[in-house]
Design a protein around this motif. Structure first.
Motif, short mmCIF file in Angstrom:
data_model
loop_
_atom_site.label_atom_id
_atom_site.label_comp_id
_atom_site.label_asym_id
_atom_site.label_seq_id
_atom_site.Cartn_x
_atom_site.Cartn_y
_atom_site.Cartn_z
N ARG A 1 1.07 -1.25 0.03
CA ARG A 1 0.30 -0.03 0.01
C ARG A 1 0.73 1.17 0.01
N PRO A 2 0.40 2.24 -0.48
CA PRO A 2 1.39 3.53 -0.82
C PRO A 2 1.41 4.29 0.70
N SER A 3 0.40 4.04 1.54
CA SER A 3 0.54 4.79 2.71
C SER A 3 0.01 4.03 4.29
N TRP A 4 0.16 4.30 5.19
CA TRP A 4 -0.51 4.01 6.45
C TRP A 4 -1.90 4.20 6.32
N ALA A 5 -2.45 5.18 5.82
CA ALA A 5 -3.83 5.48 5.62
C ALA A 5 -4.45 4.64 4.61
N SER A 6 -3.65 4.30 3.41
CA SER A 6 -4.56 3.44 2.46
C SER A 6 -4.58 2.09 3.12
N LEU A 7 -3.57 1.78 3.97
CA LEU A 7 -3.66 0.24 4.60
C LEU A 7 -4.80 0.38 5.83
N HIS A 8 -4.73 1.38 6.29
CA HIS A 8 -5.89 1.48 7.57
C HIS A 8 -7.31 1.37 6.81
N ASN A 9 -7.62 2.17 5.59
CA ASN A 9 -8.64 2.13 5.09
C ASN A 9 -9.29 0.92 4.59
N ARG A 10 -7.92 0.02 3.87
CA ARG A 10 -8.15 -1.19 3.45
C ARG A 10 -8.65 -2.23 4.33
N ARG A 11 -8.22 -2.10 5.71
CA ARG A 11 -8.37 -3.04 6.66
C ARG A 11 -9.75 -2.88 7.55
N ASP A 12 -10.26 -1.62 7.10
CA ASP A 12 -11.62 -1.07 7.45
C ASP A 12 -12.70 -1.28 6.77
N ARG A 13 -13.25 -2.43 6.90
CA ARG A 13 -14.25 -3.05 6.01
C ARG A 13 -15.41 -3.47 6.59
N MET A 14 -16.08 -2.47 7.48
CA MET A 14 -17.21 -2.66 8.16
C MET A 14 -18.43 -3.30 7.14
N TYR A 15 -18.79 -2.75 6.18
CA TYR A 15 -19.66 -3.00 5.34
C TYR A 15 -19.23 -3.73 4.09
N ARG A 16 -18.23 -3.83 3.52
CA ARG A 16 -17.73 -4.67 2.52
C ARG A 16 -17.71 -5.97 3.05
N PHE A 17 -17.15 -6.15 4.46
CA PHE A 17 -17.15 -7.41 4.95
C PHE A 17 -15.90 -8.51 4.66
N ASP A 18 -15.16 -7.94 3.58
CA ASP A 18 -14.09 -8.82 3.25
C ASP A 18 -12.79 -9.07 3.92
N ASN A 19 -12.69 -8.41 5.11
CA ASN A 19 -11.47 -8.35 6.07
C ASN A 19 -11.94 -9.40 7.16
N VAL A 20 -11.46 -10.67 7.02
CA VAL A 20 -12.00 -11.57 7.89
C VAL A 20 -11.59 -11.38 9.37
N GLN A 21 -10.25 -10.56 9.44
CA GLN A 21 -9.70 -10.22 10.72
C GLN A 21 -10.42 -9.17 11.51
N GLN A 22 -10.91 -8.40 10.89
CA GLN A 22 -11.60 -7.28 11.37
C GLN A 22 -12.79 -7.68 12.36
#
Length: 637
Positions: free
Chosen positions: A225-246
């Protein structure tokens, strides 16, 4: 005005603390509890869980089983969140707001919202759910310029001002605006909801204000990812629901990692906040499984028994086939109502670029004539087998705002009156085939544009082409791609657009009437006026017709009203203006939605409403309470 909503209207039958002592362990987790790798259910539940009791045809159930459903694409994984329908505040089956994840909430003067959480409530990983999760979302996500460079989103502002957000204690969150914000609760209770919280304990490892710099830099590098913010947004998937670790608060948590997977498995949330009246923790079903299938094959797969509960991908045209296969597939087909103001509506563009046609579209006599020249009964019989209801684009009979006159005004098939109105306008000259002429000599040819996604729209328009020609109006059908369609309408290049009717077919006075006014560029009958409103006057054009201006004023009055009776009055006035002025032309509504239900699946209503928002399709009926009858129970009846 102060309002307190304590819990779902379905419940509460007994004290939470007494119930926890009698809670029934979930068989799915019994082995892990016995091994000591998971706490017992009494420790997993909140101190005061939401107790659901059942009446009528619904009954408390038993644990176990899988709920299998088909989806047309992998991105429909988010339906786990839609159907799961765990919301801070939710709609009940009467479309009233009730507490759900929140223990209770209060609303003062329509502008101060206070939410009280459940003591002991936990995320799906067992970590406490507290107002720290609200604080993190507000202060560390919304107000962080790197994560959210656009600043406080418009839906969290009233008249350009954000709320004051405070946290009196670990279980209380308060949002206070200087004036009423009637859109707040509908956003929270929506099918695609506003989540006011995030699992702070999980996401802090990806946030520059909390994580070890070296460890975070390594995570960014590893993720490409290009930045920590991009990584954070990618891990924050409350609706898309595709981060099994969240961690989640939904009834089922997704366990399938790959977005390209053909099958997504949602496993029961061990810390879910609901129990039934007998002490069984919900959901009843152990797993919610979504399997990707070809859209064209979903009806056949449903008909062969490859799904337990299915509406997505099924249409009225599939009804006969599905009914004939009921016994072979071991299911029943229910006919649920759809709840848009009109299944299909026509939107004459009052902002059309051609001056001659624009003048015509702005003449209410012309819009009324087009409506009167539609044989809705014929459309219903030919396209919907007579199972729909001829109607304007307005609220439905289930709505508290329903008015029969508004349902039927200007909808009767009356070609004689349509011809009289067109003559009165001055369109008396005729060309080849009896088609009327505009004052400048051009033939009166109306191009109706569609997004090309629904073949039934073309079937309906072909019927309209015949009856419009009888009154001297030539209709041409122009399908295109959705993006092209939207762009043409917004630019004033489309004469008449086709789309579904208002979403608020089940409106209550507390739901926004903004669809009835030029408040959005998505309003197909007035896109430039809507853009002007949305942009605060920086883009688009201001309305230059008296009644559309009045509709904007009425919308603004509704936004400020805190009295329900006043909101109802404003709604009814706006409905009256819209129907009498025929700003959109509805055709039929309440087209039945086939719903395939596995035999033995309980608590699925035989008569329901299938609607995106409000309703979340199945969500409003709480699939966490669906369960399977055992063979023994069926035989004992």
């Amino acid at each position: 005005m102060k309002r307190l909503i304590a819990a779902l209207s379905l419940s509460i039958a007994m004290a939470g603390s007494a119930l926890v002592a009698e809670a029934v362990e979930t068989p799915y987790f019994a082995e892990r509890v016995a091994e000591g790798t998971m706490p017992p259910v009494t420790e997993r539940l909140p101190k005061e869980p939401l107790v659901v009791s059942f009446t009528g045809d619904k009954a408390p159930g038993v644990h176990g089983g899988d709920l299998n459903m088909l989806i047309p694409r992998a991105r429909y994984l988010r339906r786990m969140v839609v159907y799961g329908y765990a919301r801070l505040v939710a709609y009940d089956e009467n479309y009233e707001f009730v507490a759900d994840i929140a223990r209770d909430f209060t609303v003062e003067d329509g502008r101060i919202y206070t939410f009280h959480l459940r003591e002991g409530h936990k995320w799906s990983d067992g970590h406490p759910f507290t107002t720290e999760d609200f604080r993190y979302w507000w202060e560390d996500v919304v107000l962080n310029e790197e994560l959210n460079p656009g600043g406080v989103p418009s839906f969290m502002q009233v008249d350009g001002r954000p709320p004051i957000v405070t946290f009196p204690d670990s279980l209380t969150a308060r949002f206070e605006w200087p004036m009423p914000n009637p859109h707040f609760l509908p956003r929270i209770a929506a099918a695609s909801p506003l989540f006011l919280y995030r699992p702070a304990h999980y996401l802090k490892q990806f946030h520059a204000d909390y994580a070890d710099p070296e460890e975070l830099a390594q995570k960014v590098e590893d993720s490409r990812r290009p930045s920590w913010a991009s990584l954070h947004n990618r891990r924050d998937r409350m609706y898309r629901f595709d981060n099994v670790q969240q961690p989640t608060l939904q009834p089922w948590r997704n366990t399938t990692r790959k977005k390209s997977a053909g099958r997504f498995e949602g496993v029961r949330n061990a810390y879910y906040h609901k129990v039934d009246q007998n002490g069984r923790q919900l959901p009843y079903m152990d797993r919610l499984i979504l399997t990707v299938a070809s859209p064209a094959l979903i009806p056949a797969q449903a008909g062969s028994g490859q799904t337990d509960l299915q509406a997505l991908g099924l249409r009225l045209v599939d009804w006969t086939f599905l009914k004939e296969a009921e016994d072979r597939g071991n299911y029943d087909v229910y006919g649920w109502e759809t709840a848009m103001g009109s299944t299909m509506a026509l939107f004459p563009n009052l902002n059309y670029e051609d001056p001659a046609y624009r003048k015509l579209f702005r003449d209410v006599r012309f819009r009324r004539a087009l409506s009167l020249a539609i044989d809705r009964e014929l459309v219903n019989e030919v396209v919907y087998f007579g199972d729909a209801r001829e109607s304007n684009n307005t609220v439905l009979r289930r709505s508290k705002l329903y008015d029969k006159d508004l349902e039927t005004r200007w909808t009767q098939y009356d070609p004689k009156e349509a011809r009289r109105l067109l003559d009165e306008i001055g369109l008396t000259e005729r060309g080849p085939g009896g088609i009327r002429k505009l004052p400048d000599g051009r033939l009166l040819e109306i191009i109706v544009e569609t997004s090309g996604e629904d073949p039934q729209q073309t079937d309906i328009l072909e019927l309209l082409e015949e009856t419009w020609r009888e009154v001297g109006v030539k209709l041409f059908i122009k399908p295109s791609q959705r993006d092209t369609f939207r762009n043409r309408v917004s630019a004033g290049l489309s004469q008449v657009a086709v789309w579904t009717g208002i979403q608020a077919g089940l409106a209550t006075p507390d739901m926004s009437p903004e669809e009835l006014a030029p408040t959005s560029q998505l309003g197909l009958q007035w896109p430039k006026w809507g853009l002007y409103y949305e942009s605060g006057g920086t883009m688009g054009e201001p309305p230059d017709m008296e009644l559309p201006k009045k509709l904007v004023e009425l919308t603004n009055q509704w936004n400020q009203a805190t009295d329900r009776a006043e909101r109802e009055r404003l709604w009814k006035e706006m409905l009256e203006i819209n129907i009498d002025q025929v700003y959109s032309i509805g055709i039929v509504t309440a087209v039945p939605q086939p719903v395939v239900v596995r035999r033995g699946l309980r608590n699925v209503p035989e008569k329901g409403v299938y609607h995106w928002d409000p309703g979340a399709y199945f969500g409003i009926y709480r699939p966490d309470s669906f369960w399977y009858e055992t063979e023994e129970l069926r035989q004992s009846k």
